[in-house]
Scaffold this motif. Structure first.
Motif, mmCIF file in Angstrom:
data_model
loop_
_atom_site.group_PDB
_atom_site.id
_atom_site.type_symbol
_atom_site.label_atom_id
_atom_site.label_comp_id
_atom_site.label_asym_id
_atom_site.label_seq_id
_atom_site.Cartn_x
_atom_site.Cartn_y
_atom_site.Cartn_z
ATOM 1 N N ASP A 146 2.626 -4.737 2.399
ATOM 2 C CA ASP A 146 2.725 -4.442 0.975
ATOM 3 C C ASP A 146 3.798 -3.376 0.768
ATOM 4 O O ASP A 146 3.736 -2.283 1.333
ATOM 5 N N ASN B 191 4.511 -1.524 -1.791
ATOM 6 C CA ASN B 191 4.037 -0.298 -2.442
ATOM 7 C C ASN B 191 3.493 0.677 -1.409
ATOM 8 O O ASN B 191 3.777 1.874 -1.448
ATOM 9 N N TRP B 192 2.719 0.168 -0.459
ATOM 10 C CA TRP B 192 2.205 1.026 0.614
ATOM 11 C C TRP B 192 3.349 1.550 1.472
ATOM 12 O O TRP B 192 3.370 2.714 1.868
ATOM 13 N N THR C 31 5.084 4.308 -0.760
ATOM 14 C CA THR C 31 4.289 5.460 -1.204
ATOM 15 C C THR C 31 3.219 5.902 -0.213
ATOM 16 O O THR C 31 2.726 7.029 -0.295
ATOM 17 N N GLY C 32 2.824 4.999 0.688
ATOM 18 C CA GLY C 32 1.725 5.310 1.597
ATOM 19 C C GLY C 32 0.371 5.142 0.955
ATOM 20 O O GLY C 32 -0.660 5.432 1.578
ATOM 21 N N GLU C 33 0.335 4.648 -0.262
ATOM 22 C CA GLU C 33 -0.929 4.475 -0.987
ATOM 23 C C GLU C 33 -1.367 3.019 -0.956
ATOM 24 O O GLU C 33 -0.541 2.100 -0.960
ATOM 25 N N GLY C 34 -2.695 2.834 -0.940
ATOM 26 C CA GLY C 34 -3.246 1.490 -0.970
ATOM 27 C C GLY C 34 -3.389 0.894 0.414
ATOM 28 O O GLY C 34 -3.440 1.596 1.421
ATOM 29 N N ASP C 35 -3.454 -0.439 0.460
ATOM 30 C CA ASP C 35 -3.673 -1.186 1.682
ATOM 31 C C ASP C 35 -2.326 -1.623 2.266
ATOM 32 O O ASP C 35 -1.507 -2.202 1.558
ATOM 33 N N PRO C 36 -2.072 -1.355 3.562
ATOM 34 C CA PRO C 36 -0.807 -1.795 4.164
ATOM 35 C C PRO C 36 -0.565 -3.293 4.004
ATOM 36 O O PRO C 36 0.567 -3.747 3.904
ATOM 37 N N GLY D 124 -1.909 -5.283 1.480
ATOM 38 C CA GLY D 124 -2.558 -5.564 0.202
ATOM 39 C C GLY D 124 -2.271 -6.961 -0.275
ATOM 40 O O GLY D 124 -1.557 -7.734 0.354
#
Length: 200
Positions: free
Chosen positions: A34, A36-37, A40-45, A47
């Motif tokens: 993903d 976004n991950w 940003t490092g946020e969420g699920d790698p 996703g």
């Protein structure tokens, strides 16, 4: 695997350079990561990228790329590597890999020649190898490189620090092979076999 050098990746990891959109897209396409991950490092790698209408089969959250090495692993006496073509990437279900405890990047899929590991691994079987598991454990099955030959055997740890390679098939055609402690350094552990799919 994504078309950039190790030095460039090192720059990214040290924060000396910032990957552009092309590099991020390559990561997503090759590994199903993903973005976004990744940014940003946020969420699920991994996703749910399947909602992206432009995502192909290898980009979705449910399908990941896994390395398939077109090498024949010997499960019989006297056999050697038959084919040394480059590895290719094939799409597999993330759920299946998760159930097997496998990481896409550390999974190697290979084919087996020979019947010395029958009935556990039959001739022509496809095996899933976990390259994260290279520490030999008693009673487990591993793919090993011995003098350039790839073999799949069950491991017996010996009291003297050596190992014995065991076949699951019975009979004098498949004797144990003892490797002395002084020769252990010449054994390259490719990984542990966690699953075998046999032809019907």
């Amino acid at each position: 695997m994504i078309g950039i050098s190790k030095n460039t990746i090192a720059f990214y990891e040290r924060g000396e350079r910032t990957p552009d959109a092309t590099v991020l897209a390559a990561y997503r396409e090759r590994f199903g990561v993903d973005t976004n991950w990744l940014i940003t490092g946020e969420g699920d790698p991994f996703g749910d990228t399947s909602k992206n209408t432009e995502a192909g089969p290898s980009e979705g959250a449910d399908i990941v790329n896994v390395r398939f090495q077109d090498l024949r692993v010997s499960a019989g006496p006297g056999l050697t590597v038959l084919d040394e073509r480059n590895a290719e990437m094939i799409g597999l279900s993330r759920r299946i890999l998760h159930e097997l405890g496998l990481s896409p990047l550390q999974t190697l899929i290979m084919m087996v020649d020979g019947d010395s590991m029958s009935p556990t691994i039959t001739d022509g079987a496809v095996i899933f190898v976990n390259r994260n598991e290279r520490q030999l454990r008693e009673g487990k099955v591993y793919v090993l490189s011995l003098a350039g030959d790839l073999v799949v055997k069950r491991i017996q740890l010996n009291f003297d620090g050596g190992i014995t390679l065991l076949s699951d098939a019975d009979g004098p055609a498949f004797p144990p092979r003892k490797i002395d402690p002084v020769d252990i350094e010449h054994v390259n552990v490719v990984g542990r076999v966690v699953c075998a799919m046999s032809p019907v």
